[in-house]
Design a protein around this motif. Sequence first.
Motif, PDB file in Angstrom:
ATOM      1  N   GLN A 104       0.820  -1.207   0.000  1.00 60.39           N
ATOM      2  CA  GLN A 104       0.000   0.000   0.000  1.00 60.39           C
ATOM      3  C   GLN A 104       0.860   1.267   0.000  1.00 60.39           C
ATOM      4  OE1 GLN A 104      -2.877  -1.690   3.263  1.00 60.39           O
ATOM      5  NE2 GLN A 104      -3.760   0.213   2.494  1.00 60.39           N
ATOM      6  N   VAL A 105       1.964   1.223   0.711  1.00 55.71           N
ATOM      7  CA  VAL A 105       2.807   2.405   0.864  1.00 55.71           C
ATOM      8  C   VAL A 105       3.883   2.487  -0.206  1.00 55.71           C
ATOM      9  CG1 VAL A 105       4.433   3.578   2.420  1.00 55.71           C
ATOM     10  CG2 VAL A 105       2.384   2.480   3.349  1.00 55.71           C
ATOM     11  N   MET A 106       4.520   1.351  -0.523  1.00 57.94           N
ATOM     12  CA  MET A 106       5.683   1.352  -1.411  1.00 57.94           C
ATOM     13  C   MET A 106       5.355   0.948  -2.849  1.00 57.94           C
ATOM     14  SD  MET A 106       7.849   2.397   0.795  1.00 57.94           S
ATOM     15  CE  MET A 106       9.524   2.142   0.177  1.00 57.94           C
ATOM     16  N   GLY A 107       4.152   0.405  -3.082  1.00 59.21           N
ATOM     17  CA  GLY A 107       3.736   0.061  -4.438  1.00 59.21           C
ATOM     18  C   GLY A 107       3.972  -1.371  -4.839  1.00 59.21           C
ATOM     19  N   SER A 108       5.023  -1.988  -4.328  1.00 60.32           N
ATOM     20  CA  SER A 108       5.334  -3.373  -4.668  1.00 60.32           C
ATOM     21  C   SER A 108       6.189  -3.968  -3.564  1.00 60.32           C
ATOM     22  CB  SER A 108       6.077  -3.463  -6.006  1.00 60.32           C
ATOM     23  OG  SER A 108       7.311  -2.761  -5.941  1.00 60.32           O
ATOM     24  N   LEU A 109       6.256  -5.295  -3.555  1.00 60.33           N
ATOM     25  CA  LEU A 109       7.057  -5.979  -2.551  1.00 60.33           C
ATOM     26  C   LEU A 109       8.549  -5.797  -2.837  1.00 60.33           C
ATOM     27  CD1 LEU A 109       5.081  -9.336  -2.252  1.00 60.33           C
ATOM     28  CD2 LEU A 109       5.223  -7.527  -0.521  1.00 60.33           C
ATOM     29  N   PRO A 110       9.402  -5.938  -1.821  1.00 57.15           N
ATOM     30  CA  PRO A 110      10.840  -5.852  -2.044  1.00 57.15           C
ATOM     31  C   PRO A 110      11.318  -6.933  -3.017  1.00 57.15           C
ATOM     32  CG  PRO A 110      10.341  -5.714   0.295  1.00 57.15           C
ATOM     33  CD  PRO A 110       9.074  -6.101  -0.394  1.00 57.15           C
ATOM     34  N   GLU A 111      12.391  -6.652  -3.704  1.00 63.05           N
ATOM     35  CA  GLU A 111      12.956  -7.600  -4.669  1.00 63.05           C
ATOM     36  C   GLU A 111      13.304  -8.912  -3.978  1.00 63.05           C
ATOM     37  OE1 GLU A 111      16.689  -7.870  -7.856  1.00 63.05           O
ATOM     38  OE2 GLU A 111      16.345  -6.061  -6.675  1.00 63.05           O
ATOM     39  N   GLY A 112      12.957 -10.022  -4.618  1.00 62.93           N
ATOM     40  CA  GLY A 112      13.257 -11.340  -4.077  1.00 62.93           C
ATOM     41  C   GLY A 112      12.214 -11.889  -3.136  1.00 62.93           C
ATOM     42  N   SER A 113      11.114 -11.153  -2.924  1.00 70.21           N
ATOM     43  CA  SER A 113      10.066 -11.635  -2.022  1.00 70.21           C
ATOM     44  C   SER A 113       9.368 -12.860  -2.610  1.00 70.21           C
ATOM     45  CB  SER A 113       9.027 -10.537  -1.770  1.00 70.21           C
ATOM     46  OG  SER A 113       9.593  -9.435  -1.122  1.00 70.21           O
ATOM     47  N   ASN A 114       8.920 -13.737  -1.736  1.00 76.18           N
ATOM     48  CA  ASN A 114       8.170 -14.923  -2.137  1.00 76.18           C
ATOM     49  C   ASN A 114       6.730 -14.513  -2.441  1.00 76.18           C
ATOM     50  OD1 ASN A 114       6.802 -17.333  -2.405  1.00 76.18           O
ATOM     51  ND2 ASN A 114       7.713 -18.291  -0.607  1.00 76.18           N
ATOM     52  N   ALA A 115       6.370 -14.498  -3.703  1.00 80.68           N
ATOM     53  CA  ALA A 115       5.052 -14.019  -4.120  1.00 80.68           C
ATOM     54  C   ALA A 115       3.918 -14.914  -3.637  1.00 80.68           C
ATOM     55  CB  ALA A 115       5.002 -13.892  -5.643  1.00 80.68           C
ATOM     56  N   ALA A 116       4.240 -16.131  -3.209  1.00 75.28           N
ATOM     57  CA  ALA A 116       3.196 -17.075  -2.820  1.00 75.28           C
ATOM     58  C   ALA A 116       2.712 -16.879  -1.385  1.00 75.28           C
ATOM     59  CB  ALA A 116       3.701 -18.510  -2.990  1.00 75.28           C
ATOM     60  N   LEU A 117       3.415 -16.106  -0.594  1.00 74.31           N
ATOM     61  CA  LEU A 117       3.025 -15.934   0.808  1.00 74.31           C
ATOM     62  C   LEU A 117       1.789 -15.045   0.927  1.00 74.31           C
ATOM     63  CD1 LEU A 117       6.498 -15.441   2.536  1.00 74.31           C
ATOM     64  CD2 LEU A 117       5.067 -17.485   2.518  1.00 74.31           C
ATOM     65  N   PRO A 118       0.958 -15.284   1.942  1.00 76.56           N
ATOM     66  CA  PRO A 118      -0.244 -14.463   2.129  1.00 76.56           C
ATOM     67  C   PRO A 118       0.103 -13.014   2.465  1.00 76.56           C
ATOM     68  CG  PRO A 118      -0.371 -16.509   3.393  1.00 76.56           C
ATOM     69  CD  PRO A 118       1.034 -16.406   2.894  1.00 76.56           C
ATOM     70  N   ASP A 119      -0.828 -12.120   2.175  1.00 80.03           N
ATOM     71  CA  ASP A 119      -0.625 -10.693   2.415  1.00 80.03           C
ATOM     72  C   ASP A 119      -0.528 -10.340   3.890  1.00 80.03           C
ATOM     73  OD1 ASP A 119      -0.376  -9.839  -0.159  1.00 80.03           O
ATOM     74  OD2 ASP A 119      -2.415  -9.051  -0.328  1.00 80.03           O
ATOM     75  N   ASN A 120      -1.046 -11.211   4.774  1.00 76.36           N
ATOM     76  CA  ASN A 120      -1.030 -10.881   6.205  1.00 76.36           C
ATOM     77  C   ASN A 120       0.192 -11.434   6.929  1.00 76.36           C
ATOM     78  OD1 ASN A 120      -1.812 -13.551   6.035  1.00 76.36           O
ATOM     79  ND2 ASN A 120      -3.433 -13.387   7.584  1.00 76.36           N
ATOM     80  N   THR A 121       1.179 -11.930   6.180  1.00 84.07           N
ATOM     81  CA  THR A 121       2.450 -12.317   6.785  1.00 84.07           C
ATOM     82  C   THR A 121       3.388 -11.112   6.768  1.00 84.07           C
ATOM     83  OG1 THR A 121       3.224 -13.177   4.656  1.00 84.07           O
ATOM     84  CG2 THR A 121       2.276 -14.765   6.210  1.00 84.07           C
ATOM     85  N   PRO A 195       1.267 -15.678   9.756  1.00 91.54           N
ATOM     86  CA  PRO A 195       0.556 -14.391   9.704  1.00 91.54           C
ATOM     87  C   PRO A 195       0.707 -13.647  11.023  1.00 91.54           C
ATOM     88  CG  PRO A 195      -0.787 -16.118   8.745  1.00 91.54           C
ATOM     89  CD  PRO A 195       0.397 -16.811   9.364  1.00 91.54           C
ATOM     90  N   VAL A 196       0.778 -12.329  10.969  1.00 90.62           N
ATOM     91  CA  VAL A 196       0.959 -11.553  12.191  1.00 90.62           C
ATOM     92  C   VAL A 196      -0.217 -11.795  13.134  1.00 90.62           C
ATOM     93  CG1 VAL A 196       2.315  -9.785  11.006  1.00 90.62           C
ATOM     94  CG2 VAL A 196      -0.148  -9.480  11.245  1.00 90.62           C
TER      95      VAL A 196
END
Length: 282
Positions: A104-121, A195-196
Amino acid sequence: MKPTRPTLAVLFLAGSLIAAGVHAAKDNPPHLWQDPQVGLEFVRVDKACYRMGNDTAIPPEPDGGWVRLNYTQSLSADEGPVHEVCVDAYWLGRHEVTRKQWKQVMGSLPEGSNAALPDNTPVTRVTWEQARAFADRMTVLHKKRYRFRLPTEAEWEFACRGAKAGALDKEIAAAADELGRLAVAAIEAPVPPEPVGSRPANGAGFFDLLGNVWEWTADDYAADGYRRHALYNPRHSAGTDKAVIRGGSARTEFVQTRCTMRGRYPKHDTLDLLGLRLVREE
């Protein structure tokens, strides 16, 4: 997969050092604020003084990861001396920053992030510089009405202790099931973070301060940093290329899963299990 049960020796050492913060909060904390822009929740910690650090000698586990990395000195060598510090009131993130909030803040996940993980992790693979950039953008989103930043070591540790000023040696050691219930740590095989908020909160209302993912702090790392701490609102700025990380992760041995454990990591580098939580200043 559930955390492994630690040995009695490890349990006593780790439990006695986190006991001030392991009692689960039964209700929502009395001072809770939710950021209306991104949804981050913050718990207010009142101004206080406490005894920071640990003077107990804790040797590495014989077959632990630190030994495999040739880190054979006492794991508590840089955690002392125990010293009094005072912190002004501050608001600390109730949870680690999630992948959804980062996007929401940065626009995209950091490079190398695992795209398969849920958004609430928790978001991971974040450099120290990127973590600070996230805080700066949060400040801009709020038109500088509130200032956001990384927590200092002193602020992080006080929250982990349950925001209690009492000495840890006066607390009762945590039971094995209590530590395993609150901290995602000492697992039998590598797994992603949970998840948090999956585990209960500590006594001050914070989730996942122990285990799950390491968290960046504002402090530069120095082994003797505590000897140079100011009494009020200490923050060590050594100008080094490493910053202090706190809390351990899902791959951390139980002996390291304690409020006083000081990790360090290059500011420009990333880890699969290294994220952040923010402070909102008063």
